[in-house]
Design an enzyme around this catalytic site. Structure first.
Site, mmCIF file in Angstrom:
data_model
loop_
_atom_site.group_PDB
_atom_site.id
_atom_site.type_symbol
_atom_site.label_atom_id
_atom_site.label_comp_id
_atom_site.label_asym_id
_atom_site.label_seq_id
_atom_site.Cartn_x
_atom_site.Cartn_y
_atom_site.Cartn_z
ATOM 1 N N TYR A 195 -26.587 -26.745 -40.307
ATOM 2 C CA TYR A 195 -25.888 -25.577 -40.850
ATOM 3 C C TYR A 195 -24.447 -25.492 -40.353
ATOM 4 C CZ TYR A 195 -30.219 -23.800 -42.794
ATOM 5 O OH TYR A 195 -31.342 -23.647 -43.542
ATOM 6 N N PHE A 230 -17.917 -20.164 -34.882
ATOM 7 C CA PHE A 230 -18.205 -18.735 -35.072
ATOM 8 C C PHE A 230 -18.615 -18.387 -36.499
ATOM 9 C CE2 PHE A 230 -15.281 -18.968 -31.428
ATOM 10 C CZ PHE A 230 -16.037 -18.288 -30.477
ATOM 11 N N LEU A 231 -18.844 -19.405 -37.341
ATOM 12 C CA LEU A 231 -19.206 -19.080 -38.731
ATOM 13 C C LEU A 231 -20.541 -18.351 -38.771
ATOM 14 C CD1 LEU A 231 -21.722 -20.991 -39.935
ATOM 15 C CD2 LEU A 231 -19.966 -22.720 -39.874
ATOM 16 N N CYS A 268 -29.565 -18.013 -33.788
ATOM 17 C CA CYS A 268 -28.727 -18.003 -32.587
ATOM 18 C C CYS A 268 -28.736 -16.744 -31.726
ATOM 19 C CB CYS A 268 -27.296 -18.342 -32.972
ATOM 20 S SG CYS A 268 -27.168 -20.030 -33.550
ATOM 21 N N PHE A 269 -28.777 -15.555 -32.313
ATOM 22 C CA PHE A 269 -28.604 -14.369 -31.474
ATOM 23 C C PHE A 269 -29.615 -14.335 -30.333
ATOM 24 C CE2 PHE A 269 -26.265 -11.319 -34.620
ATOM 25 C CZ PHE A 269 -25.106 -12.030 -34.402
ATOM 26 N N GLN A 270 -30.893 -14.434 -30.684
ATOM 27 C CA GLN A 270 -31.916 -14.355 -29.624
ATOM 28 C C GLN A 270 -31.786 -15.534 -28.658
ATOM 29 O OE1 GLN A 270 -35.908 -12.949 -30.288
ATOM 30 N NE2 GLN A 270 -36.751 -14.798 -29.413
ATOM 31 N N PHE A 325 -33.383 -14.674 -43.172
ATOM 32 C CA PHE A 325 -32.974 -13.724 -42.126
ATOM 33 C C PHE A 325 -31.793 -12.851 -42.536
ATOM 34 C CE2 PHE A 325 -29.055 -15.112 -39.905
ATOM 35 C CZ PHE A 325 -28.876 -16.381 -40.419
ATOM 36 N N ARG A 355 -34.939 -19.196 -39.826
ATOM 37 C CA ARG A 355 -35.150 -19.290 -38.373
ATOM 38 C C ARG A 355 -35.063 -17.897 -37.735
ATOM 39 N NH1 ARG A 355 -31.032 -24.112 -36.987
ATOM 40 N NH2 ARG A 355 -29.830 -22.985 -38.567
ATOM 41 N N ARG A 373 -33.723 -2.616 -44.966
ATOM 42 C CA ARG A 373 -32.304 -3.019 -45.026
ATOM 43 C C ARG A 373 -31.406 -1.951 -45.656
ATOM 44 N NH1 ARG A 373 -30.981 -7.570 -42.052
ATOM 45 N NH2 ARG A 373 -32.751 -8.961 -42.041
HETATM 46 N N1 LIG Z 1 -26.519 -21.975 -37.606
HETATM 47 C C1 LIG Z 1 -25.413 -21.335 -37.352
HETATM 48 O O1 LIG Z 1 -24.997 -20.485 -38.134
HETATM 49 C C2 LIG Z 1 -24.624 -21.614 -36.118
HETATM 50 C C3 LIG Z 1 -25.082 -22.487 -35.151
HETATM 51 N N2 LIG Z 1 -24.323 -22.747 -34.030
HETATM 52 C C4 LIG Z 1 -24.771 -23.719 -33.044
HETATM 53 O O2 LIG Z 1 -24.542 -25.035 -33.583
HETATM 54 C C5 LIG Z 1 -25.565 -25.941 -33.154
HETATM 55 C C6 LIG Z 1 -26.222 -26.569 -34.367
HETATM 56 O O3 LIG Z 1 -26.832 -25.558 -35.118
HETATM 57 P P1 LIG Z 1 -27.380 -25.825 -36.586
HETATM 58 O O4 LIG Z 1 -26.397 -26.619 -37.352
HETATM 59 O O5 LIG Z 1 -27.803 -24.517 -37.102
HETATM 60 O O6 LIG Z 1 -28.655 -26.729 -36.253
HETATM 61 P P2 LIG Z 1 -29.509 -27.613 -37.240
HETATM 62 O O7 LIG Z 1 -30.853 -27.739 -36.647
HETATM 63 O O8 LIG Z 1 -29.361 -27.108 -38.639
HETATM 64 O O9 LIG Z 1 -28.781 -29.049 -37.217
HETATM 65 C C7 LIG Z 1 -28.798 -29.900 -36.125
HETATM 66 C C8 LIG Z 1 -28.909 -31.334 -36.650
HETATM 67 O O10 LIG Z 1 -28.727 -32.235 -35.559
HETATM 68 C C9 LIG Z 1 -29.519 -33.384 -35.819
HETATM 69 N N3 LIG Z 1 -29.692 -34.146 -34.577
HETATM 70 C C10 LIG Z 1 -30.364 -33.780 -33.445
HETATM 71 N N4 LIG Z 1 -30.251 -34.741 -32.514
HETATM 72 C C11 LIG Z 1 -29.502 -35.733 -33.058
HETATM 73 C C12 LIG Z 1 -29.024 -36.999 -32.580
HETATM 74 N N5 LIG Z 1 -29.290 -37.398 -31.341
HETATM 75 N N6 LIG Z 1 -28.303 -37.765 -33.420
HETATM 76 C C13 LIG Z 1 -28.019 -37.345 -34.673
HETATM 77 N N7 LIG Z 1 -28.423 -36.178 -35.185
HETATM 78 C C14 LIG Z 1 -29.147 -35.365 -34.378
HETATM 79 C C15 LIG Z 1 -30.804 -32.802 -36.367
HETATM 80 O O11 LIG Z 1 -31.539 -33.780 -37.092
HETATM 81 C C16 LIG Z 1 -30.267 -31.661 -37.254
HETATM 82 O O12 LIG Z 1 -30.103 -32.077 -38.612
HETATM 83 C C17 LIG Z 1 -26.502 -25.115 -32.274
HETATM 84 O O13 LIG Z 1 -26.129 -25.279 -30.946
HETATM 85 C C18 LIG Z 1 -26.247 -23.692 -32.710
HETATM 86 O O14 LIG Z 1 -26.481 -22.785 -31.662
HETATM 87 C C19 LIG Z 1 -23.108 -22.171 -33.856
HETATM 88 C C20 LIG Z 1 -22.594 -21.310 -34.784
HETATM 89 C C21 LIG Z 1 -23.304 -20.966 -35.996
HETATM 90 O O1 LIG Z 2 -23.784 -18.529 -33.452
HETATM 91 C C1 LIG Z 2 -24.229 -18.325 -34.544
HETATM 92 O O2 LIG Z 2 -25.226 -18.868 -35.020
HETATM 93 C C2 LIG Z 2 -23.626 -17.295 -35.445
HETATM 94 O O3 LIG Z 2 -24.468 -16.117 -35.319
HETATM 95 C C3 LIG Z 2 -24.097 -15.049 -36.172
HETATM 96 O O4 LIG Z 2 -24.143 -15.454 -37.534
HETATM 97 P P1 LIG Z 2 -25.516 -15.486 -38.367
HETATM 98 O O5 LIG Z 2 -26.671 -15.413 -37.449
HETATM 99 O O6 LIG Z 2 -25.418 -16.637 -39.288
HETATM 100 O O7 LIG Z 2 -25.472 -14.173 -39.279
HETATM 101 P P2 LIG Z 2 -25.048 -12.644 -38.991
HETATM 102 O O8 LIG Z 2 -24.298 -12.161 -40.148
HETATM 103 O O9 LIG Z 2 -24.430 -12.464 -37.675
HETATM 104 O O10 LIG Z 2 -26.461 -11.906 -38.996
HETATM 105 C C4 LIG Z 2 -27.410 -12.115 -37.964
HETATM 106 C C5 LIG Z 2 -28.558 -11.149 -38.142
HETATM 107 O O11 LIG Z 2 -28.150 -9.813 -37.858
HETATM 108 C C6 LIG Z 2 -28.489 -8.961 -38.934
HETATM 109 N N1 LIG Z 2 -27.480 -7.883 -39.013
HETATM 110 C C7 LIG Z 2 -26.163 -8.183 -39.075
HETATM 111 C C8 LIG Z 2 -25.225 -7.190 -39.113
HETATM 112 C C9 LIG Z 2 -25.629 -5.855 -39.079
HETATM 113 O O12 LIG Z 2 -24.817 -4.895 -39.110
HETATM 114 N N2 LIG Z 2 -26.959 -5.572 -39.010
HETATM 115 C C10 LIG Z 2 -27.897 -6.561 -38.957
HETATM 116 O O13 LIG Z 2 -29.105 -6.272 -38.881
HETATM 117 C C11 LIG Z 2 -28.503 -9.865 -40.147
HETATM 118 O O14 LIG Z 2 -29.244 -9.311 -41.187
HETATM 119 C C12 LIG Z 2 -29.117 -11.106 -39.565
HETATM 120 O O15 LIG Z 2 -30.512 -10.994 -39.516
HETATM 121 C C13 LIG Z 2 -22.658 -14.634 -35.858
HETATM 122 O O16 LIG Z 2 -22.269 -13.602 -36.765
HETATM 123 C C14 LIG Z 2 -21.720 -15.822 -35.988
HETATM 124 O O17 LIG Z 2 -20.403 -15.437 -35.609
HETATM 125 C C15 LIG Z 2 -22.204 -16.942 -35.084
HETATM 126 O O18 LIG Z 2 -21.381 -18.089 -35.233
#
Ligand SMILES: NC(=O)C1=CN([C@@H]2O[C@H](COP(=O)(O)OP(=O)(O)OC[C@H]3O[C@@H](n4cnc5c(N)ncnc54)[C@H](O)[C@@H]3O)[C@@H](O)[C@H]2O)C=CC1
Ligand SMILES: O=C(O)[C@H]1O[C@H](OP(=O)(O)OP(=O)(O)OC[C@H]2O[C@@H](n3ccc(=O)[nH]c3=O)[C@H](O)[C@@H]2O)[C@H](O)[C@@H](O)[C@@H]1O
Length: 480
Positions: free
Chosen positions: A11, A158-159, A272-274, A334, A342, A447
């Site tokens: 993601y 931070f997306l 991520c939050f939890q 979510f 997740r 919601r």
């Molecule tokens: N999902 C989100 O909105 C956000 C996530 N993050 C952080 O970014 C990181 C990644 O999150 P996501 O993209 O959501 O995870 P994700 O689980 O969607 O993607 C991670 C990818 O890494 C791959 N991978 C794992 N080990 C590998 C290796 N050794 N070589 C090559 N590929 C490998 C996996 O197969 C998977 O496709 C986490 O630390 C998360 O906390 C930060 C900001 C926003």
């Molecule tokens: O580290 C991360 O993974 C990301 O976590 C959040 O992004 P995300 O979890 O994708 O989505 P949010 O919009 O933050 O919503 C998180 C949860 O809070 C809930 N939420 C959000 C805002 C609100 O006012 N009330 C509320 O219940 C949403 O419905 C959702 O379940 C942060 O907003 C991002 O900045 C950060 O990069």
């Protein structure tokens, strides 16, 4: 020509790299992943994640300066800059289980970089990691460096899902942390120049490594804390007759508080939050800061409370039994505009309802049926007691039907639970839905998407988080 390789096409890795390729045509970006399925999907017309605007960005660059590959080692070896964007879930076993981040994927990526590199590189932490991870990564890389120079940067993302492309195009800020050495500062400049191709300079913040790592955990903790704060108020609103929408509007007008992120809900979810708060709690505990740890832990306790409070409301409103009653679940992801499930609150709510023997019709516009079944049948790790995961009974899971429209879900149902704020739920024909439901017909809006008064006029008994209670609910026994 600068070559970037990103390890992890999830993601974060996928959208972030697609936008770098889009904004920097002279940079060649390759996303590598060990998951053949994910890479195949990135190279197809059906991308592995649903994210508004992503298709167009990928189509614009793919095959020109954006590539997706499973040849991890080859592309890492060729790159000047290696982003690491692998998953960093909460540990479920061993020391720190239930709280600490599991850095297995990160460490194996770092060891692989050290093994295959034949030239110096900048290694960028994109994943969210515990503060001081860069130090461990540096040790792994330098112990195996064979004379090459590895500079580690922290560049947390931070997306938010559902708005990722917009967030990446116009970020509030980009954060880059690096060593305060000439080599570290030079590396920061290289990355800053890349982002500088579309992000205004004043929005690029440069810090030391530890500030960057900790700022990411702190940002998520502060955001989640706002939601738990308004959710705690929502319980008090229901008890007193205040309306949480009016309260959040009134407090949000104070410019010091601000109006964003004050939507009361059935609870926050997402990957991520939890996870990040638990990680923060663990780091505080490891540093002997138990008061600080307890403070942040409470954000998650309130989130758990909000989910179980919602389930209790449903059960008590329906004469204290939902056994055999059909409940329509509208929304499973979510949040809206993502198919990601997740840590979605829908999992806990559905499990709670199934535990009370309800029958569920689940509809979500983006979550596939098999994902819903997988989520509900996976053992649930309680972060307080991680060694005792709880599984659903297979008979309960047989009570789940995944359907293809909201109308199908609500037909003959006793109640409706809205668990995701998908736009389409706002414009449903509730008269038609009411006519096809069992009576009394209930709506439990987790919601705040429905027009409560309009639905009450149709005949529904309506519960909406933090809103003044329906007279029907007021007469029900206390639920908490
Ligand atoms: N999902 C989100 O909105 C956000 C996530 N993050 C952080 O970014 C990181 C990644 O999150 P996501 O993209 O959501 O995870 P994700 O689980 O969607 O993607 C991670 C990818 O890494 C791959 N991978 C794992 N080990 C590998 C290796 N050794 N070589 C090559 N590929 C490998 C996996 O197969 C998977 O496709 C986490 O630390 C998360 O906390 C930060 C900001 C926003
Ligand atoms: O580290 C991360 O993974 C990301 O976590 C959040 O992004 P995300 O979890 O994708 O989505 P949010 O919009 O933050 O919503 C998180 C949860 O809070 C809930 N939420 C959000 C805002 C609100 O006012 N009330 C509320 O219940 C949403 O419905 C959702 O379940 C942060 O907003 C991002 O900045 C950060 O990069």
């Amino acid at each position: 020509m600068v070559k970037i390789c990103c390890i992890g096409g999830g993601y974060v890795g996928g959208p972030t790299m697609a936008v770098i390729a889009y904004k920097c045509p002279s940079v060649v970006v390759t996303v590598v992943d060990i998951s053949v399925q994910r890479i195949t999907a990135w190279n197809s017309n059906q991308l592995p994640i649903y994210e508004p605007g992503l298709d167009a960005v990928v189509k614009h660059c793919r095959g020109k300066n954006l590539f997706f590959s499973t040849e991890v080692e080859k592309h890492v070896a060729e790159a000047d800059i290696v982003f690491v964007s692998v998953n960093t879930p909460t540990k479920t076993q061993g020391l720190g289980a239930g709280k600490a981040a599991d850095l297995t994927y990160w460490e194996s990526a770092a060891r692989m970089i050290a093994d295959v590199s034949k030239s110096s590189k900048i290694v960028v932490e994109k994943s969210t990691v515990p503060v001081k991870t860069a130090e461990a990564i540096e040790k792994i890389l330098t112990h195996n460096s064979k004379g090459m120079d590895f500079q580690i940067l922290s560049n947390p993302e931070f997306l938010a899902e559902g708005t990722a492309i917009n967030d990446l195009f116009t970020p509030d800020r980009v954060l880059i942390g690096g060593r305060e050495t000439p080599g570290g500062q030079k590396a920061i400049k290289v990355l800053k120049d890349i982002y500088g191709q579309w992000v205004p300079e004043e929005r690029i913040i440069c810090t030391n490594l530890w500030s960057a790592e900790l700022s990411k955990l702190a940002a998520n903790a502060f955001l989640a804390q706002r939601i738990s704060s308004i959710n705690a108020m929502s319980a008090l609103c229901e008890a007193t007759g205040a309306d949480v929408l009016q309260v959040s509007h009134a407090i949000g007008k104070d410019s010091r508080i601000g109006s964003k992120f004050l939507n009361a809900s059935v609870g926050f979810g997402g990957s991520c939050f939890q996870k990040d708060i638990l990680n923060l709690v663990y780091i505080c505990e490891c540093n002997g800061l138990s008061e600080v740890a307890n403070y942040w832990k409470q954000v998650i306790e309130v989130n758990d409370y909000q989910k179980s409070r919602f389930v209790n409301r449903i059960v008590t409103s329906m004469f204290n039994t939902i056994s055999g009653k059909r409940i329509a679940i509208l929304g499973f992801s979510f949040k809206k505009d993502t198919g990601d499930t997740r840590e979605t609150p829908a999992i806990d709510v559905c499990r709670g309802l199934l535990g009370d023997q309800a029958q569920l019709n689940i509809y979500d516009p983006q979550v596939p049926e098999q994902q819903i079944h997988k989520d509900l049948s996976m053992p649930k790790y309680n972060w307080n007691y991680p060694i005792h995961p709880v599984s659903m009974c297979s008979d309960d899971l047989k009570q789940v039907r995944v359907v293809r429209t909201a109308y199908e879900a609500t037909k003959d149902a006793h109640g409706i639970c809205i668990l995701t704020e998908w736009d389409e739920f706002r414009s449903l024909n509730f008269q038609k839905i009411y006519d096809n439901m069992q009576k009394p017909a209930y709506v439990f809006d987790g919601r705040n998407v429905v027009d409560v008064e309009k639905l009450r006029q149709i005949g529904f008994i309506v519960y909406s988080i933090g809103k003044p209670l329906d007279p029907w609910l007021k007469n029900m026994p206390a639920v908490m």
